[in-house]
Design a protein around this motif. Sequence first.
Motif, PDB file in Angstrom:
ATOM      1  N   GLU A 164       0.849  -1.192   0.000  1.00  0.00           N
ATOM      2  CA  GLU A 164       0.000   0.000   0.000  1.00  0.00           C
ATOM      3  C   GLU A 164       0.884   1.242   0.000  1.00  0.00           C
ATOM      4  O   GLU A 164       1.357   1.676   1.045  1.00  0.00           O
ATOM      5  CB  GLU A 164      -0.923  -0.008   1.227  1.00  0.00           C
ATOM      6  CG  GLU A 164      -1.956  -1.112   1.231  1.00  0.00           C
ATOM      7  CD  GLU A 164      -3.039  -0.895   0.185  1.00  0.00           C
ATOM      8  OE1 GLU A 164      -3.346   0.270  -0.135  1.00  0.00           O
ATOM      9  OE2 GLU A 164      -3.569  -1.894  -0.327  1.00  0.00           O
ATOM     10  N   LEU A 165       1.126   1.799  -1.167  1.00  0.00           N
ATOM     11  CA  LEU A 165       1.929   3.012  -1.292  1.00  0.00           C
ATOM     12  C   LEU A 165       1.102   4.078  -1.988  1.00  0.00           C
ATOM     13  O   LEU A 165       0.216   3.754  -2.791  1.00  0.00           O
ATOM     14  CB  LEU A 165       3.204   2.719  -2.097  1.00  0.00           C
ATOM     15  CG  LEU A 165       4.220   1.775  -1.429  1.00  0.00           C
ATOM     16  CD1 LEU A 165       5.285   1.343  -2.427  1.00  0.00           C
ATOM     17  CD2 LEU A 165       4.871   2.442  -0.226  1.00  0.00           C
ATOM     18  N   PRO A 166       1.363   5.353  -1.693  1.00  0.00           N
ATOM     19  CA  PRO A 166       0.563   6.410  -2.318  1.00  0.00           C
ATOM     20  C   PRO A 166       0.775   6.460  -3.834  1.00  0.00           C
ATOM     21  O   PRO A 166       1.880   6.182  -4.317  1.00  0.00           O
ATOM     22  CB  PRO A 166       1.072   7.694  -1.653  1.00  0.00           C
ATOM     23  CG  PRO A 166       2.416   7.346  -1.111  1.00  0.00           C
ATOM     24  CD  PRO A 166       2.384   5.893  -0.783  1.00  0.00           C
ATOM     25  N   PRO A 167      -0.281   6.792  -4.575  1.00  0.00           N
ATOM     26  CA  PRO A 167      -0.148   6.908  -6.033  1.00  0.00           C
ATOM     27  C   PRO A 167       0.800   8.034  -6.404  1.00  0.00           C
ATOM     28  O   PRO A 167       0.962   8.998  -5.648  1.00  0.00           O
ATOM     29  CB  PRO A 167      -1.579   7.210  -6.501  1.00  0.00           C
ATOM     30  CG  PRO A 167      -2.267   7.778  -5.301  1.00  0.00           C
ATOM     31  CD  PRO A 167      -1.630   7.124  -4.113  1.00  0.00           C
ATOM     32  N   ILE A 168       1.422   7.910  -7.565  1.00  0.00           N
ATOM     33  CA  ILE A 168       2.360   8.935  -8.019  1.00  0.00           C
ATOM     34  C   ILE A 168       2.260   9.091  -9.533  1.00  0.00           C
ATOM     35  O   ILE A 168       2.117   8.104 -10.261  1.00  0.00           O
ATOM     36  CB  ILE A 168       3.808   8.586  -7.592  1.00  0.00           C
ATOM     37  CG1 ILE A 168       4.785   9.691  -8.000  1.00  0.00           C
ATOM     38  CG2 ILE A 168       4.241   7.235  -8.159  1.00  0.00           C
ATOM     39  CD1 ILE A 168       6.182   9.544  -7.401  1.00  0.00           C
ATOM     40  N   GLY A 169       2.325  10.331  -9.990  1.00  0.00           N
ATOM     41  CA  GLY A 169       2.404  10.596 -11.421  1.00  0.00           C
ATOM     42  C   GLY A 169       1.142  11.192 -12.022  1.00  0.00           C
ATOM     43  O   GLY A 169       0.023  10.850 -11.630  1.00  0.00           O
ATOM     44  N   GLU A 170       1.352  12.086 -12.979  1.00  0.00           N
ATOM     45  CA  GLU A 170       0.252  12.608 -13.798  1.00  0.00           C
ATOM     46  C   GLU A 170       0.067  11.742 -15.049  1.00  0.00           C
ATOM     47  O   GLU A 170      -1.006  11.682 -15.620  1.00  0.00           O
ATOM     48  CB  GLU A 170       0.529  14.058 -14.213  1.00  0.00           C
ATOM     49  CG  GLU A 170       0.192  15.092 -13.159  1.00  0.00           C
ATOM     50  CD  GLU A 170       1.064  15.007 -11.914  1.00  0.00           C
ATOM     51  OE1 GLU A 170       0.490  14.957 -10.800  1.00  0.00           O
ATOM     52  OE2 GLU A 170       2.298  14.971 -12.034  1.00  0.00           O
ATOM     53  N   VAL A 171       1.153  11.098 -15.460  1.00  0.00           N
ATOM     54  CA  VAL A 171       1.130  10.133 -16.562  1.00  0.00           C
ATOM     55  C   VAL A 171       1.916   8.905 -16.107  1.00  0.00           C
ATOM     56  O   VAL A 171       2.938   9.041 -15.427  1.00  0.00           O
ATOM     57  CB  VAL A 171       1.763  10.719 -17.853  1.00  0.00           C
ATOM     58  CG1 VAL A 171       1.929   9.637 -18.924  1.00  0.00           C
ATOM     59  CG2 VAL A 171       0.912  11.860 -18.400  1.00  0.00           C
ATOM     60  N   SER A 172       1.437   7.711 -16.451  1.00  0.00           N
ATOM     61  CA  SER A 172       2.097   6.473 -16.052  1.00  0.00           C
ATOM     62  C   SER A 172       2.603   5.700 -17.268  1.00  0.00           C
ATOM     63  O   SER A 172       1.927   5.625 -18.295  1.00  0.00           O
ATOM     64  CB  SER A 172       1.117   5.571 -15.284  1.00  0.00           C
ATOM     65  OG  SER A 172       0.624   6.229 -14.143  1.00  0.00           O
ATOM     66  N   ILE A 173       3.809   5.134 -17.119  1.00  0.00           N
ATOM     67  CA  ILE A 173       4.375   4.234 -18.126  1.00  0.00           C
ATOM     68  C   ILE A 173       4.664   2.919 -17.409  1.00  0.00           C
ATOM     69  O   ILE A 173       5.482   2.872 -16.488  1.00  0.00           O
ATOM     70  CB  ILE A 173       5.676   4.803 -18.733  1.00  0.00           C
ATOM     71  CG1 ILE A 173       5.422   6.174 -19.370  1.00  0.00           C
ATOM     72  CG2 ILE A 173       6.258   3.834 -19.763  1.00  0.00           C
ATOM     73  CD1 ILE A 173       6.702   6.913 -19.760  1.00  0.00           C
ATOM     74  N   LYS A 174       3.970   1.854 -17.819  1.00  0.00           N
ATOM     75  CA  LYS A 174       4.121   0.560 -17.149  1.00  0.00           C
ATOM     76  C   LYS A 174       4.595  -0.489 -18.148  1.00  0.00           C
ATOM     77  O   LYS A 174       4.159  -0.502 -19.298  1.00  0.00           O
ATOM     78  CB  LYS A 174       2.797   0.125 -16.530  1.00  0.00           C
ATOM     79  CG  LYS A 174       2.303   1.070 -15.449  1.00  0.00           C
ATOM     80  CD  LYS A 174       1.077   0.557 -14.735  1.00  0.00           C
ATOM     81  CE  LYS A 174      -0.150   0.607 -15.595  1.00  0.00           C
ATOM     82  NZ  LYS A 174      -1.404   0.430 -14.833  1.00  0.00           N
ATOM     83  N   ALA A 175       5.485  -1.369 -17.689  1.00  0.00           N
ATOM     84  CA  ALA A 175       6.000  -2.447 -18.530  1.00  0.00           C
ATOM     85  C   ALA A 175       5.649  -3.781 -17.877  1.00  0.00           C
ATOM     86  O   ALA A 175       6.028  -4.025 -16.727  1.00  0.00           O
ATOM     87  CB  ALA A 175       7.509  -2.310 -18.701  1.00  0.00           C
ATOM     88  N   ILE A 176       4.931  -4.617 -18.594  1.00  0.00           N
ATOM     89  CA  ILE A 176       4.544  -5.930 -18.054  1.00  0.00           C
ATOM     90  C   ILE A 176       5.713  -6.893 -18.251  1.00  0.00           C
ATOM     91  O   ILE A 176       6.017  -7.289 -19.373  1.00  0.00           O
ATOM     92  CB  ILE A 176       3.271  -6.458 -18.734  1.00  0.00           C
ATOM     93  CG1 ILE A 176       2.119  -5.460 -18.543  1.00  0.00           C
ATOM     94  CG2 ILE A 176       2.883  -7.828 -18.172  1.00  0.00           C
ATOM     95  CD1 ILE A 176       0.836  -5.834 -19.263  1.00  0.00           C
ATOM     96  N   VAL A 177       6.361  -7.248 -17.141  1.00  0.00           N
ATOM     97  CA  VAL A 177       7.589  -8.035 -17.217  1.00  0.00           C
ATOM     98  C   VAL A 177       7.391  -9.519 -16.913  1.00  0.00           C
ATOM     99  O   VAL A 177       8.262 -10.337 -17.201  1.00  0.00           O
ATOM    100  CB  VAL A 177       8.683  -7.458 -16.279  1.00  0.00           C
ATOM    101  CG1 VAL A 177       9.066  -6.046 -16.695  1.00  0.00           C
ATOM    102  CG2 VAL A 177       8.228  -7.492 -14.819  1.00  0.00           C
TER     103      VAL A 177
END
Length: 199
Positions: free
Chosen positions: A134-147
């Motif tokens: 449980e960590l606070p959300p961060i970012g106005e835009v997200s880049i995620k890589a499914i590893v």
Amino acid sequence: MNSSATTITEPSTIYYKETGAIWRLSNYFIEQIPFDHPNLVFCCIGTDRSTGDALGPMTGSFLSQLKSFPFEIVGTLDNPLHALNIEEIAETIRSSPKSPYIIAIDACLGNVNNIGQIIVHPGPLYPGKAVKKELPPIGEVSIKAIVNIGGFMEYNVLQSTRLHLTYEMGRVISRALLLAWHRYNLKVINNSNSNTNNN
């Protein structure tokens, strides 16, 4: 949001090995990242102690080595941005006199058929979600890589992810970001020249 980015509500997804992936990914970045923002910050989340979770800091290290990429990079292999320091560092970034616009980059887990996908979407990223933190959300835009595959023994899955995949996906993301920045600059120059000629 500044004029250089278009308002997008749907996530954009691309497979990292797809032909023209870097060019297409740079299109997504131009659409969603306001490169003219006075305080653009790239937060590359993860740890170098896990091959799967090293995607963020590896991307951060790639970006830091690019002399023509002028933006602030937080999170590298040398100085990772991870669960133990992200709240404190995020608070420091947000307390800047110039309100920051944060681009968050992180690895994630997903369906077996989606491994290798890079997802760009507006809105925050939820770090640690894959491993139930449980960590606070961060970012106005997200880049995620499914590893790798999600849903079962997530810590072990991240630990056993092939470093080659993490490395290649980080390389694609960093090269696409650099290309997007250069294309944005060319567009600004061309628009300026066009306005001068019209006058």
